[in-house]
Design an enzyme around this catalytic site. Structure first.
Site, PDB file in Angstrom:
ATOM      1  N   LYS A 108       0.852  -1.180   0.000  1.00  0.00           N
ATOM      2  CA  LYS A 108       0.000   0.000   0.000  1.00  0.00           C
ATOM      3  C   LYS A 108       0.895   1.240   0.000  1.00  0.00           C
ATOM      4  CE  LYS A 108      -4.274  -1.587   0.183  1.00  0.00           C
ATOM      5  NZ  LYS A 108      -5.300  -1.238  -0.827  1.00  0.00           N
ATOM      6  N   LYS A 145     -13.665  -7.099  -7.800  1.00  0.00           N
ATOM      7  CA  LYS A 145     -14.099  -7.334  -6.424  1.00  0.00           C
ATOM      8  C   LYS A 145     -15.602  -7.573  -6.423  1.00  0.00           C
ATOM      9  CE  LYS A 145     -10.617  -4.376  -4.180  1.00  0.00           C
ATOM     10  NZ  LYS A 145     -10.403  -3.100  -3.456  1.00  0.00           N
TER      11      LYS A 145
END
Length: 357
Positions: free
Chosen positions: A177, A274
């Site tokens: 991240k 997703k």
């Protein structure tokens, strides 16, 4: 073209052609329950937009004919979803569960999002258990096989991220991240020094500018980063139409709901699939096939949630170049039974988690 097995070791997925053969099934009257559930995280999880210490999910259960089906989903504040609104949306469909509800009518009754995902997956679970056959067989897919999942290193200082990466050096694929362009080159460098053999992908969560991307993409290439996920804010996608990246770019926040895949294919080389964004496994099957037709690589991703939310998405892993279904590894305690994940390899879906095994 018939289904072909994919290779999750970095081969582009554009040569994998999925064929889904499920029929729209009319469900009998079912009882519906929906509630909020919270899971504590092992450690604070940080991305460019903030930090959280719990995973807030909704759990949907449908029951009838002696069987219970479950689905779990994560309302996403990025798209103005809340747990309360998602629960209300599912609860509002109670009358339709006795009126011949099917997967296609569900897509008309609810927009893409967490509420529809949880109910769609609960219905697949219920039908699989009732018919005593796997969800994979019902949809027309091979059973999920051993799958490499990314393990996420949350945003921190270069030193913190390198230390966390070193702890996870046994994982074959790490997802970093990022999100502060002033430090992101140092973050990639520090992690690569800590784990010289690991495969790396990175996710900026919309935090960069095009100037940041121009500077950092070559750094990512230097450190053998395989993919950069969502570098720019979704509303700035147009500048990517003429940008030639040193590393493949993957759309995440840019792909939600009815966003046209044809438009994304002009800006990105991959798309993060997703179920919380597609609104369930049923819709995700259609999205996967269309994305591959457009020569977009698939990245099957997740929100932070339990194994119950990961199991349906695992059915699409065969089509993906990258898979990130590490949600259970980020929790202090997963559901039981949970997915079996050993050294970054998801082995199978255990009996009793989701679907008839």
């Amino acid at each position: 073209m018939p289904f072909q097995y994919g290779d999750r070791n970095g081969r582009p997925a554009s040569s994998i052609h999925p064929t889904f053969a499920f029929e729209d099934y009319s469900f009998p009257p079912l009882t519906l329950k929906v509630r909020a559930t919270s899971f504590a995280l092992l450690r604070p999880f940080s991305i460019a937009r903030g930090t959280k210490i719990t995973a807030e999910v909704i759990l949907v259960e449908v029951s009838g004919c002696g069987h219970i089906g479950r689905g779990e989903a994560v309302p996403y504040p990025r798209y103005d979803e809340t747990v309360a609104d998602s629960i209300a949306a599912v609860s509002g469909l109670t009358e339709h569960l006795g009126d011949g509800l099917c997967h296609s009518s569900l897509m008309e009754l609810l927009p893409a999002g967490a509420a529809r995902n949880a109910l769609d997956c609960a219905l697949w679970d219920w039908r699989s258990r009732k018919e005593e056959t796997s969800v994979a067989r019902l949809i027309g897919l091979p059973l999920p096989e051993k799958t490499v999942t990314a393990f996420t290193i949350s945003l921190g200082s270069p030193e913190q991220m390198a230390a966390h990466a070193a702890e996870a050096a046994h994982m074959p694929l790490l997802k970093l991240k990022l999100g502060d362009a002033r430090l992101d080159a140092d973050r990639m460098s520090a992690v690569r020094r800590a784990v010289p053999k690991a495969r790396l992908i990175v996710d900026a969560n919309e935090a960069w500018t095009i100037e940041d991307l121009e500077r950092l993409a070559p750094v990512a290439k230097q450190h053998h980063v395989e993919m950069i996920e969502q570098p720019l804010p979704a509303e700035h996608d147009d500048v990517l139409r003429t940008f030639v990246s040193k590393v493949p770019l993957c759309a995440d926040e840019s792909f939600q709901g009815n966003r046209r895949l044809e438009d994304l294919a002009q800006c990105y080389q991959a798309v993060n699939l997703k179920l919380d964004k597609t609104g369930g496994l049923s819709a995700a099957c259609t999205v996967a096939a269309k994305a591959i037709d457009l020569h977009l690589d698939l990245f099957v991703g997740c929100m932070v949630a339990s194994s119950l939310a990961m199991a349906p998405a695992l059915h699409l892993a065969s089509f993906a170049r990258w898979v990130d279904l590490d949600g259970p590894l980020l929790l202090a305690e997963d559901r039981r039974p949970g997915l079996r994940i050993d050294r970054g390899i998801i082995s199978d879906i255990p009996q009793g988690l989701w679907g008839h095994v």
